[in-house]
Write a protein that holds these residues in place. Structure first.
Motif, PDB file in Angstrom:
ATOM      1  N   ILE A 148      13.432  34.289  32.777  1.00  0.00           N
ATOM      2  CA  ILE A 148      14.217  33.895  31.604  1.00  0.00           C
ATOM      3  C   ILE A 148      15.583  33.464  32.130  1.00  0.00           C
ATOM      4  CG2 ILE A 148      15.260  34.663  29.431  1.00  0.00           C
ATOM      5  CD1 ILE A 148      12.990  36.803  29.318  1.00  0.00           C
ATOM      6  N   TYR A 149      15.923  32.185  31.944  1.00  0.00           N
ATOM      7  CA  TYR A 149      17.109  31.644  32.615  1.00  0.00           C
ATOM      8  C   TYR A 149      18.211  31.238  31.638  1.00  0.00           C
ATOM      9  CZ  TYR A 149      13.696  31.434  36.364  1.00  0.00           C
ATOM     10  OH  TYR A 149      12.737  31.769  37.295  1.00  0.00           O
ATOM     11  N   GLN A 150      18.023  31.533  30.355  1.00  0.00           N
ATOM     12  CA  GLN A 150      19.050  31.209  29.376  1.00  0.00           C
ATOM     13  C   GLN A 150      18.969  32.195  28.224  1.00  0.00           C
ATOM     14  OE1 GLN A 150      18.839  27.415  27.080  1.00  0.00           O
ATOM     15  NE2 GLN A 150      20.752  26.890  28.122  1.00  0.00           N
ATOM     16  N   ASP A 151      20.135  32.716  27.787  1.00  0.00           N
ATOM     17  CA  ASP A 151      20.103  33.651  26.666  1.00  0.00           C
ATOM     18  C   ASP A 151      20.201  32.909  25.341  1.00  0.00           C
ATOM     19  OD1 ASP A 151      22.744  32.939  26.291  1.00  0.00           O
ATOM     20  OD2 ASP A 151      23.582  34.833  27.018  1.00  0.00           O
ATOM     21  N   GLU A 152      20.221  33.685  24.239  1.00  0.00           N
ATOM     22  CA  GLU A 152      20.206  33.065  22.914  1.00  0.00           C
ATOM     23  C   GLU A 152      21.492  32.293  22.624  1.00  0.00           C
ATOM     24  OE1 GLU A 152      21.857  37.169  22.734  1.00  0.00           O
ATOM     25  OE2 GLU A 152      20.049  36.239  23.565  1.00  0.00           O
ATOM     26  N   LYS A 153      22.575  32.562  23.384  1.00  0.00           N
ATOM     27  CA  LYS A 153      23.840  31.840  23.199  1.00  0.00           C
ATOM     28  C   LYS A 153      23.944  30.619  24.105  1.00  0.00           C
ATOM     29  CE  LYS A 153      26.295  36.082  21.940  1.00  0.00           C
ATOM     30  NZ  LYS A 153      27.400  37.022  22.331  1.00  0.00           N
ATOM     31  N   GLY A 154      22.908  30.372  24.905  1.00  0.00           N
ATOM     32  CA  GLY A 154      22.912  29.228  25.790  1.00  0.00           C
ATOM     33  C   GLY A 154      23.551  29.486  27.143  1.00  0.00           C
ATOM     34  N   ASN A 155      23.889  30.756  27.451  1.00  0.00           N
ATOM     35  CA  ASN A 155      24.490  31.081  28.745  1.00  0.00           C
ATOM     36  C   ASN A 155      23.464  30.955  29.865  1.00  0.00           C
ATOM     37  OD1 ASN A 155      27.114  31.827  27.757  1.00  0.00           O
ATOM     38  ND2 ASN A 155      26.212  33.739  27.001  1.00  0.00           N
ATOM     39  N   ASP A 156      23.891  30.402  30.989  1.00  0.00           N
ATOM     40  CA  ASP A 156      23.024  30.287  32.153  1.00  0.00           C
ATOM     41  C   ASP A 156      22.880  31.678  32.787  1.00  0.00           C
ATOM     42  OD1 ASP A 156      21.572  29.530  34.338  1.00  0.00           O
ATOM     43  OD2 ASP A 156      23.246  28.554  35.373  1.00  0.00           O
ATOM     44  N   LEU A 157      21.643  32.123  32.973  1.00  0.00           N
ATOM     45  CA  LEU A 157      21.390  33.470  33.476  1.00  0.00           C
ATOM     46  C   LEU A 157      20.954  33.488  34.938  1.00  0.00           C
ATOM     47  CD1 LEU A 157      19.560  35.009  30.363  1.00  0.00           C
ATOM     48  CD2 LEU A 157      21.962  35.242  31.015  1.00  0.00           C
ATOM     49  N   HIS A 158      21.029  32.359  35.619  1.00  0.00           N
ATOM     50  CA  HIS A 158      20.706  32.355  37.047  1.00  0.00           C
ATOM     51  C   HIS A 158      21.731  33.220  37.797  1.00  0.00           C
ATOM     52  CE1 HIS A 158      18.329  28.753  35.968  1.00  0.00           C
ATOM     53  NE2 HIS A 158      17.611  29.057  37.039  1.00  0.00           N
ATOM     54  N   GLY A 159      21.229  34.205  38.545  1.00  0.00           N
ATOM     55  CA  GLY A 159      22.119  35.071  39.315  1.00  0.00           C
ATOM     56  C   GLY A 159      22.983  35.977  38.466  1.00  0.00           C
ATOM     57  N   MET A 160      22.613  36.196  37.199  1.00  0.00           N
ATOM     58  CA  MET A 160      23.408  37.016  36.288  1.00  0.00           C
ATOM     59  C   MET A 160      22.641  38.277  35.887  1.00  0.00           C
ATOM     60  SD  MET A 160      26.115  35.184  36.084  1.00  0.00           S
ATOM     61  CE  MET A 160      27.054  35.884  34.725  1.00  0.00           C
ATOM     62  N   ALA A 161      23.389  39.282  35.530  1.00  0.00           N
ATOM     63  CA  ALA A 161      22.808  40.522  35.017  1.00  0.00           C
ATOM     64  C   ALA A 161      23.515  40.893  33.721  1.00  0.00           C
ATOM     65  CB  ALA A 161      22.960  41.650  36.032  1.00  0.00           C
ATOM     66  N   GLN A 162      22.755  41.408  32.793  1.00  0.00           N
ATOM     67  CA  GLN A 162      23.322  41.902  31.541  1.00  0.00           C
ATOM     68  C   GLN A 162      23.481  43.415  31.627  1.00  0.00           C
ATOM     69  OE1 GLN A 162      20.333  40.523  28.779  1.00  0.00           O
ATOM     70  NE2 GLN A 162      21.549  38.734  28.191  1.00  0.00           N
ATOM     71  N   ILE A 163      24.687  43.882  31.376  1.00  0.00           N
ATOM     72  CA  ILE A 163      24.911  45.319  31.208  1.00  0.00           C
ATOM     73  C   ILE A 163      24.963  45.557  29.708  1.00  0.00           C
ATOM     74  CG2 ILE A 163      26.374  47.282  31.765  1.00  0.00           C
ATOM     75  CD1 ILE A 163      25.089  45.870  34.198  1.00  0.00           C
ATOM     76  N   ILE A 164      23.914  46.153  29.193  1.00  0.00           N
ATOM     77  CA  ILE A 164      23.759  46.325  27.744  1.00  0.00           C
ATOM     78  C   ILE A 164      24.255  47.719  27.349  1.00  0.00           C
ATOM     79  CG2 ILE A 164      22.114  46.352  25.831  1.00  0.00           C
ATOM     80  CD1 ILE A 164      20.251  44.656  27.696  1.00  0.00           C
TER      81      ILE A 164
END
Length: 495
Positions: free
Chosen positions: A418-434
């Motif tokens: 999954i390379y893009q979130d619902e806001k359109g952010n590029d998720l390559h090399g990214m991590a979400q701290i929820i």
């Protein structure tokens, strides 16, 4: 003529091992008398007193009768206690009405009852410790008993004993108000309004105001999400950048593996290269320059496997007292045990562990960060939202979710393609701290860069070394070059 009777020689009595159990029966009688002449005395001492606190069996029965009367909101005096004992069928066992009358006749007031009850509580605890030691000693002499299991049982029993005898009095609001205002003033003086220990991640600090004293923070994620890397990045930020002492209890990796990851993080050298030792000249120089950052940092690592909650608590107290540790990390919660107590299931044991960790955070008044696993439910769900972890995904989730002040999930959508979130952010090399649970503030997501080759999380926009290619090695790296040089002659680590 009869011979004079010779004096019989008797051996001297050796009292070395002849001890009376700790007791104070005169004080027991004084306490019972005071409870029967002052209707408010019971509320003062009820939390500290149990029937078994008394040494004399008859005094235990009398206090049980006083306890029953109070619970039923009935008056307590000589007559009512006598009637209650008669109803329970124990009046004659305690010495009849004459003994009840005698108890109250020697007490003029209940002025010193709290002091007297503390003495009885200390005597009772001493008797419990004697009994505990006797059981352990007997089992230690039994050659059929496994010593390691006995150690675990002893730790668990002693921990349970200490938990049952912990008591904290109420506090009038004024000193707490002063403390709260002092924290508020310090926060106002700090840029960004930090009131706790900074995480080193700007957006996360904005949402949490730092790690707060007495909080239990759960950091959870599925395997390969990088929760240990996140914890180590936090440890590096706290200890290296902010010089705050930290204790890291690693139940999964040994201390060398852990330090290798820290070296990779700080020196920006891939973990694979550190493991193989195949560094090029520039990397040896970088290692030489940056090792000094780790030298002398206040990070205290304990890699004892299968640690019990009692052992953790003992070590944590010592580290706070002797090293001034300000925050504790545990990797990870499910590898701990609460041996010594009997549990119907593993879930009950984990409940005890999480509750004890929260108690430890409150007792030491520092943040406790514990890593936790997620169950496999997330793998079976589909879509962007399906792969997003939820509180119900926590393994043995009920107790952990309830005890935690904050629950954070480490989630890398890229792992699930999954390379893009619902806001359109590029998720390559990214991590979400929820931030899924936050008792003192907002919940939400924080995006961080994830550098897997360095086991490193960092703020978006921070300078990066060259990215990995798909094979997990540096682009242009000489890692597999058989001519990779050994450490240069001028390599001189600072220790």
């Amino acid at each position: 003529m009869p011979m004079p009777e010779q004096k019989r020689k008797t051996a001297p009595i050796d009292n070395t091992y002849g001890h009376l159990q700790p007791q104070a029966t005169d004080i027991e009688r004084a306490v019972l008398g005071a409870l029967m002449i002052d209707k408010d005395a019971f509320s003062v001492v009820s939390e500290m007193l149990k029937p078994e606190t008394f040494y004399e069996p008859r005094n235990q029965k009398i206090y049980a009768a006083i306890q029953a009367l109070n619970f039923n909101e009935r008056p307590v005096d000589i007559m009512t206690v006598t009637e209650e004992l008669k109803r329970q069928g124990t009046l004659e066992m305690v010495g009849g009405p004459a003994y009840i009358l005698e108890l109250s006749s020697h007490v003029a007031s209940s002025a010193h009852i709290e002091y007297h009850v503390r003495i009885l509580a200390q005597k009772f605890l001493a008797r419990q410790l004697i009994s505990f030691c006797s059981v352990i000693e007997t089992k230690a002499f039994d050659e059929t008993v496994d010593v390691d299991e006995l150690m675990q049982e002893a730790e668990g029993s002693l921990f349970e004993l200490s938990q049952n005898n912990m008591r904290k009095d109420y506090t009038q609001i004024d000193p707490v108000l002063l403390q709260a205002v002092d924290i508020l003033q310090k926060a106002a003086a700090n840029q960004g309004g930090l009131t706790g220990i900074p995480t080193g991640f700007d957006k996360l600090d904005d949402m949490t105001s730092g790690w707060q004293n007495s909080d239990l923070v759960i950091i959870a994620g599925r395997p390969a999400m990088g929760k240990t890397s996140f914890a180590l990045s936090l440890a590096k930020n706290i200890a290296v950048d902010y010089k705050e002492p930290i204790a890291f209890f690693s139940l999964e990796m040994n201390n060398v593996q852990l330090v290798n990851r820290l070296i990779s993080n700080v020196c920006e050298i891939s973990g694979k290269k550190i493991l193989s030792g195949q560094l090029d000249k520039e990397e040896w120089q970088r290692l030489d320059r940056n090792l000094a950052k780790l030298q002398g940092t206040p990070i205290y690592i304990d890699d004892t496997p299968g640690m019990s909650i009692f052992e953790l608590r003992t070590k944590a107290r010592r580290l706070v007292r002797e090293k001034g540790v300000k925050i504790i990390m545990i990797d990870y919660l499910q590898l701990m045990n609460a041996n010594g107590a009997k549990f119907g299931s593993r879930q009950e044991e984990v409940s005890t562990i999480s509750r004890s960790l929260k108690g430890l955070a409150k007792e030491l008044d520092i943040p406790v960060l514990a890593l936790s696993q997620l169950n496999r439910t997330v793998e079976s769900r589909e879509g962007i939202d399906g792969k997003r972890p939820q509180l119900s995904d926590l393994r043995e989730s009920g107790a952990i979710e309830q005890d935690a002040d904050m629950v954070l999930f480490v989630h890398r959508p890229e792992y699930y393609h999954i390379y893009q979130d619902e806001k359109g952010n590029d998720l390559h090399g990214m991590a979400q701290i929820i931030i899924a649970k936050h008792r003192k503030g907002a919940t939400g997501d924080v995006l961080l860069n994830f550098r897997g080759e360095f086991t490193r999380f960092q703020n978006p926009g921070e300078s990066n070394m060259p990215l990995q290619d798909g094979g997990g090695e540096y682009i242009g790296s000489r890692m597999n070059d058989p001519m990779t040089p050994p450490p240069p002659e001028d390599f001189n680590p600072p220790f």
